[in-house]
Scaffold this motif. Structure first.
Motif, PDB file in Angstrom:
ATOM      1  N   SER A 399      38.774  19.550  37.382  1.00 22.49           N
ATOM      2  CA  SER A 399      38.196  17.968  37.620  1.00 22.49           C
ATOM      3  C   SER A 399      39.481  16.918  36.957  1.00 22.49           C
ATOM      4  N   ARG A 400      40.018  17.294  35.816  1.00 21.01           N
ATOM      5  CA  ARG A 400      41.486  16.610  35.468  1.00 21.01           C
ATOM      6  C   ARG A 400      42.481  16.745  36.232  1.00 21.01           C
ATOM      7  N   VAL A 401      42.625  17.821  36.656  1.00 22.29           N
ATOM      8  CA  VAL A 401      44.115  17.953  37.528  1.00 22.29           C
ATOM      9  C   VAL A 401      43.712  17.033  38.967  1.00 22.29           C
ATOM     10  N   MET A 402      42.377  16.764  39.334  1.00 21.68           N
ATOM     11  CA  MET A 402      42.338  16.055  40.551  1.00 21.68           C
ATOM     12  C   MET A 402      42.534  14.495  40.243  1.00 21.68           C
ATOM     13  N   GLN A 403      42.236  14.224  38.956  1.00 22.69           N
ATOM     14  CA  GLN A 403      42.406  12.728  38.483  1.00 22.69           C
ATOM     15  C   GLN A 403      43.944  12.615  38.625  1.00 22.69           C
ATOM     16  N   TRP A 404      44.746  13.460  37.899  1.00 24.25           N
ATOM     17  CA  TRP A 404      46.163  13.323  37.974  1.00 24.25           C
ATOM     18  C   TRP A 404      46.985  13.507  39.294  1.00 24.25           C
ATOM     19  N   CYS A 405      46.038  13.981  40.138  1.00 29.78           N
ATOM     20  CA  CYS A 405      46.737  14.344  41.650  1.00 29.78           C
ATOM     21  C   CYS A 405      46.781  12.922  42.223  1.00 29.78           C
ATOM     22  N   ASP A 406      46.012  11.766  41.720  1.00 33.08           N
ATOM     23  CA  ASP A 406      45.720  10.663  42.010  1.00 33.08           C
ATOM     24  C   ASP A 406      46.471   9.475  41.333  1.00 33.08           C
ATOM     25  N   ALA A 407      47.258   9.900  40.284  1.00 36.39           N
ATOM     26  CA  ALA A 407      47.997   9.129  39.427  1.00 36.39           C
ATOM     27  C   ALA A 407      49.117   8.525  40.133  1.00 36.39           C
ATOM     28  N   ARG A 408      48.721   7.043  40.793  1.00 36.87           N
ATOM     29  CA  ARG A 408      49.665   6.644  41.547  1.00 36.87           C
ATOM     30  C   ARG A 408      50.841   5.948  40.859  1.00 36.87           C
ATOM     31  N   ASP A 409      50.636   5.422  39.741  1.00 38.64           N
ATOM     32  CA  ASP A 409      51.443   4.886  38.849  1.00 38.64           C
ATOM     33  C   ASP A 409      52.492   5.785  38.073  1.00 38.64           C
ATOM     34  N   HIS A 410      52.251   7.075  38.048  1.00 36.56           N
ATOM     35  CA  HIS A 410      53.032   7.963  37.540  1.00 36.56           C
ATOM     36  C   HIS A 410      53.256   9.479  38.471  1.00 36.56           C
ATOM     37  N   ALA A 411      54.217   9.149  39.195  1.00 33.11           N
ATOM     38  CA  ALA A 411      54.923  10.075  40.153  1.00 33.11           C
ATOM     39  C   ALA A 411      55.193  11.574  39.548  1.00 33.11           C
ATOM     40  N   GLY A 412      55.719  11.580  38.390  1.00 26.00           N
ATOM     41  CA  GLY A 412      55.917  12.873  37.764  1.00 26.00           C
ATOM     42  C   GLY A 412      54.580  13.489  37.611  1.00 26.00           C
ATOM     43  N   VAL A 413      53.766  12.666  36.892  1.00 26.75           N
ATOM     44  CA  VAL A 413      52.327  13.547  36.567  1.00 26.75           C
ATOM     45  C   VAL A 413      51.546  13.770  37.771  1.00 26.75           C
ATOM     46  N   ARG A 414      51.843  12.866  38.924  1.00 26.63           N
ATOM     47  CA  ARG A 414      51.140  13.502  40.250  1.00 26.63           C
ATOM     48  C   ARG A 414      51.653  14.428  40.796  1.00 26.63           C
ATOM     49  N   GLY A 415      53.220  14.636  40.558  1.00 24.89           N
ATOM     50  CA  GLY A 415      53.796  15.812  41.056  1.00 24.89           C
ATOM     51  C   GLY A 415      53.419  17.076  40.358  1.00 24.89           C
ATOM     52  N   GLU A 416      53.563  17.063  39.147  1.00 27.53           N
ATOM     53  CA  GLU A 416      53.147  18.230  38.306  1.00 27.53           C
ATOM     54  C   GLU A 416      51.796  18.621  38.697  1.00 27.53           C
ATOM     55  N   ALA A 417      50.730  17.757  38.767  1.00 27.58           N
ATOM     56  CA  ALA A 417      49.278  18.277  38.891  1.00 27.58           C
ATOM     57  C   ALA A 417      49.201  18.633  40.361  1.00 27.58           C
ATOM     58  N   ASN A 418      50.005  18.291  41.404  1.00 27.67           N
ATOM     59  CA  ASN A 418      49.805  19.005  42.546  1.00 27.67           C
ATOM     60  C   ASN A 418      50.708  20.434  42.684  1.00 27.67           C
ATOM     61  N   ARG A 419      51.616  20.552  41.884  1.00 31.79           N
ATOM     62  CA  ARG A 419      52.190  21.932  41.620  1.00 31.79           C
ATOM     63  C   ARG A 419      51.557  22.625  41.115  1.00 31.79           C
ATOM     64  N   LEU A 420      50.533  22.430  39.804  1.00 32.45           N
ATOM     65  CA  LEU A 420      49.725  23.477  39.273  1.00 32.45           C
ATOM     66  C   LEU A 420      48.966  23.850  40.197  1.00 32.45           C
ATOM     67  N   LEU A 421      48.076  22.896  41.313  1.00 27.56           N
ATOM     68  CA  LEU A 421      46.930  23.141  41.903  1.00 27.56           C
ATOM     69  C   LEU A 421      47.598  24.451  42.795  1.00 27.56           C
ATOM     70  N   ALA A 422      48.870  24.122  43.293  1.00 25.32           N
ATOM     71  CA  ALA A 422      49.264  24.923  44.376  1.00 25.32           C
ATOM     72  C   ALA A 422      49.386  26.308  43.677  1.00 25.32           C
TER      73      ALA A 422
END
Length: 558
Positions: A399-422
């Motif tokens: 659930s938290r990772v999904m929130q961070w996948c949508d972190a539009r203001d923080h590209a680094g956080v968004r990228g790492e969240a997606n990479r963890l999901l994968a």
């Protein structure tokens, strides 16, 4: 006429060529006016045109030399007269006086040179070329207990330390040994700060980093910290902050770092471990940064984990999880991430419950902490099927990772969240994880990630999608079709500038998707075979062969 004006008139009239006693009287008058801070005295002396005469006195080896040097040192306190002193040749007249063994004359000479050349890079460079560095170091070696004189030499080194030529000269003079001696006998905060400033300026050189380590500078710094860390005086706390940061910077050099670490039993390393449990936040920060620096090779990482370093790092993180210091959390997570790189450490750390304790940080609202937390978790599951499976089914984490996948203001956080999901799908290869990620609508994020500008992220997403469709095609058909996955893949295959490795992974994903009747039907509607047919003639034989394989699969399933 006042006494200063009279003395200047007499010196000007005689061109500095007078009886010694008469000159002594005039110099006393000048000195008294300067020491009393008489308004305009320095400017009056310069305006009188007697500076060349004063420089000439400095060049003559007489009983007036020390007095003339003291007058020069007092005169040079005034910034506006320094350039006239340079023009009058004072620097070239003063430098030879550094060869004397007269400690009082050395003191006045050092002060005079330091003040005249302060903030003057061209003059400072000229001083280095004149060989002033060896003499300054030599004076500190010759008179190590003359605190006032040593202070003057240290201040001079501090002003020169930013010059490359000065650093080269200091390397040859083994200045680290001298600085270590002085650091260990520093009588007060002022002396400590001067030495620390010199060490900080010189420590940027890799060659000097190694020399510092060989001369036990880290040990001396660590001893100093040990003696001061319990105090609350601002100067002492400042010394602790600078010294601990210096040790961290010395560890940036690979060879210097390894010498400080040894086999993990060195005094410096043991002191750094104790910093993690210190109430001083600066020491906590430096301790975490130092551990991260030590963890730059597998051997060190394995030794540190074996010796139990992970537990105090986790304790430190938990102390800062609510309203804590972001820098400390960021650094501690960096240390954990580095420690988790060797495969054997991942197993050990997971057995010690690291992933469970790290998850307490999920509530952090600080992007730097979120970024490092995601990267640490991704490193923990790398090649660890069981860990990836457990974390991949953790509803709170997903659930938290999904929130961070949508972190539009923080590209680094968004990228790492997606990479963890994968990574959770790639390393677990578990149907339960695929279903869990699908339930939280994570597949859409992976499809978006497949079009990322970074090739490595594209491939990670494509591989994760291929694994998910191979493991449980029924679970992913609906989200794949809703997101228009096949249209996205076709665009990627037809993109003339897309990387070959991305196209290769994309074709592999198409092969997996062909197991679904609905997706095959969509492939036919998109004329995907034509796209693959063009790739079968691609100049890259590996990609062309992969395209042929995909065409064969589609032919078999049609």
């Amino acid at each position: 006429m006042d006494s200063l004006s009279a003395a200047l008139e007499q010196m000007k009239a005689n061109g500095g060529i007078e009886e010694e006693e008469e000159l002594r009287t005039h110099l006393d008058t000048l000195l008294r006016a300067l020491e009393e801070n008489r308004e305009g005295a320095a400017e009056q002396i310069v305006a009188s045109s007697i500076l060349p005469s004063l420089a000439a006195i400095l060049r003559r080896d007489t009983s007036l030399t020390a007095q003339a040097t003291l007058v020069t040192a007092e005169l040079a306190k005034n910034a506006e007269v320094r350039e006239p002193c340079i023009q009058a040749g004072f620097v070239s007249a003063l430098v030879p006086l550094l060869e004397t063994s007269d400690q009082e004359l050395l003191l006045h000479t050092g002060r005079a040179i330091g003040r005249i050349c302060f903030n003057n890079s061209s003059q400072q460079e000229a001083l280095v070329q004149c060989g002033v560095i060896p003499r300054l170091v030599g004076i500190m070696k010759q008179f190590p207990e003359n605190d006032v004189l040593v202070n003057v030499c240290l201040l001079a080194l501090s002003n020169l330390a930013d010059l490359d030529s000065a650093r080269e000269a200091l390397i040859k003079m083994h200045v680290a040994e001298v600085l270590t001696v002085q650091l260990r006998r520093a009588p007060n905060a002022e002396r400590r700060h001067i030495i620390l400033e010199v060490l900080g300026a010189l420590g940027e050189s890799d060659s000097l980093k190694l020399q510092f380590v060989d001369s036990e500078v880290p040990e001396a710094l660590s001893e100093m910290i040990r003696g001061l860390q319990a105090g609350m005086d601002p100067p002492d706390l400042c010394s602790v902050k600078i010294a601990s940061s210096l040790i961290v910077s010395l560890l940036l050099g690979d060879e210097a770092m390894q010498k400080c670490f040894g086999d993990g039993s060195s005094t410096v390393y043991q002191d750094i471990l104790s910093w993690l449990q210190s109430p001083n936040i600066q020491l906590q920060l430096s301790g975490a940064l130092a551990i991260a620096n030590f963890a730059r090779n597998d051997g060190n990482c394995i030794r540190m984990v074996d010796s139990g370093v992970v537990s105090p790092i986790l304790d430190l993180l938990e102390r800062h999880v609510d309203e804590g210091d972001v820098s400390v959390q960021h650094s501690a997570l960096s240390a954990l991430r580095n420690l988790a790189i060797p495969a054997v450490n991942k197993v050990r750390m997971l057995q010690d419950g690291v992933s469970e304790r790290i998850r307490k940080l999920l509530r952090s609202d600080m992007p730097p902490v979120q970024f490092k937390l995601l990267g640490t978790l991704r490193m923990m599951v790398d090649g660890q099927e069981e860990a990836a499976s457990v974390l991949g089914q953790d509803e709170a984490l997903l659930s938290r990772v999904m929130q961070w996948c949508d972190a539009r203001d923080h590209a680094g956080v968004r990228g790492e969240a997606n990479r963890l999901l994968a990574a959770l799908i790639r390393h677990s290869r578990a149907p339960e994880v695929v279903k869990a990620v699908t339930r939280v609508e994570g597949m859409q994020h992976l499809i978006t990630m497949a079009t990322n500008e970074h090739v490595i992220m594209q491939n990670e997403a494509l591989v994760a999608l291929a694994i998910a469709s191979t493991i449980d095609i029924d679970a992913v058909v609906e989200p794949f079709m809703s997101a228009g996955l096949l249209s996205t893949l076709q665009q990627m295959l037809e993109d003339p500038v897309a990387a070959v490795e991305v196209k290769f992974s994309t074709v592999g994903l198409v092969c997996s998707l062909a197991n679904s009747v609905e997706l095959r039907s969509q492939m036919e509607a998109l004329a995907l075979r034509e796209t693959l047919g063009k790739l079968s003639n691609h100049g890259n034989t590996k990609l062309a062969s992969q395209a042929d394989t995909a065409l064969s699969i589609l032919a078999e399933t049609s």
